[in-house]
Scaffold this active site. Structure first.
Site, PDB file in Angstrom:
ATOM      1  N   VAL A  75       0.862  -1.178   0.000  1.00 26.48           N
ATOM      2  CA  VAL A  75       0.000   0.000   0.000  1.00 26.48           C
ATOM      3  C   VAL A  75       0.902   1.233   0.000  1.00 26.48           C
ATOM      4  O   VAL A  75       1.892   1.284   0.730  1.00 26.48           O
ATOM      5  CB  VAL A  75      -0.910   0.025   1.250  1.00 26.48           C
ATOM      6  CG1 VAL A  75      -1.751   1.293   1.301  1.00 26.48           C
ATOM      7  CG2 VAL A  75      -1.794  -1.206   1.291  1.00 26.48           C
ATOM      8  N   CYS A  76       0.558   2.200  -0.830  1.00 31.91           N
ATOM      9  CA  CYS A  76       1.233   3.496  -0.865  1.00 31.91           C
ATOM     10  C   CYS A  76       2.730   3.298  -1.172  1.00 31.91           C
ATOM     11  O   CYS A  76       3.093   2.567  -2.076  1.00 31.91           O
ATOM     12  CB  CYS A  76       0.979   4.220   0.450  1.00 31.91           C
ATOM     13  SG  CYS A  76       1.250   5.991   0.403  1.00 31.91           S
ATOM     14  N   THR A  77       3.580   3.943  -0.422  1.00 31.45           N
ATOM     15  CA  THR A  77       5.015   3.891  -0.708  1.00 31.45           C
ATOM     16  C   THR A  77       5.671   2.588  -0.251  1.00 31.45           C
ATOM     17  O   THR A  77       6.885   2.441  -0.347  1.00 31.45           O
ATOM     18  CB  THR A  77       5.750   5.093  -0.083  1.00 31.45           C
ATOM     19  OG1 THR A  77       5.461   5.135   1.318  1.00 31.45           O
ATOM     20  CG2 THR A  77       5.317   6.396  -0.741  1.00 31.45           C
ATOM     21  N   GLY A  83      -2.134   2.573  -4.761  1.00 36.39           N
ATOM     22  CA  GLY A  83      -1.741   3.977  -4.630  1.00 36.39           C
ATOM     23  C   GLY A  83      -1.704   4.406  -3.171  1.00 36.39           C
ATOM     24  O   GLY A  83      -1.175   3.699  -2.316  1.00 36.39           O
TER      25      GLY A  83
END
Length: 93
Positions: free
Chosen positions: A7-9, A60
């Protein structure tokens, strides 16, 4: 099938391990450019909240993690289960 998800970075961690080499992936919209620069062997996708390549699924920003979770439920248990889960958590997907 076993999946590796980020998830995310979290995609940066997968990138550092080499697991994303030659694969499509995404991350937070403000981190896309840096992911591509740091790991040019990754095909960074900017217009999808969830990207599935092989057994790896990336998403994202933080809220996209919910989209990814519902996608994963659908992959494993089917669309009916994903729809029921989304309704239970009051999420429109």
């Amino acid at each position: 099938m076993e999946y590796i998800c980020s998830v995310c970075t979290g995609a940066y961690i997968l990138g550092a391990t080499g697991l994303l080499d030659g694969k499509k992936a995404t991350t937070h919209h403000l981190a896309l450019k840096v992911l591509q620069e740091k790991y040019p062997e990754i095909q960074v996708i900017s217009d999808n909240k969830v990207v599935h390549d092989g057994n790896i699924i990336t998403s994202g920003g933080v809220s996209s993690g919910i989209n990814m979770s519902l996608y994963l439920v659908e992959q494993i248990l089917g669309k009916t289960a994903a729809d029921r889960t989304a309704k239970t958590i009051e999420f429109v997907h």
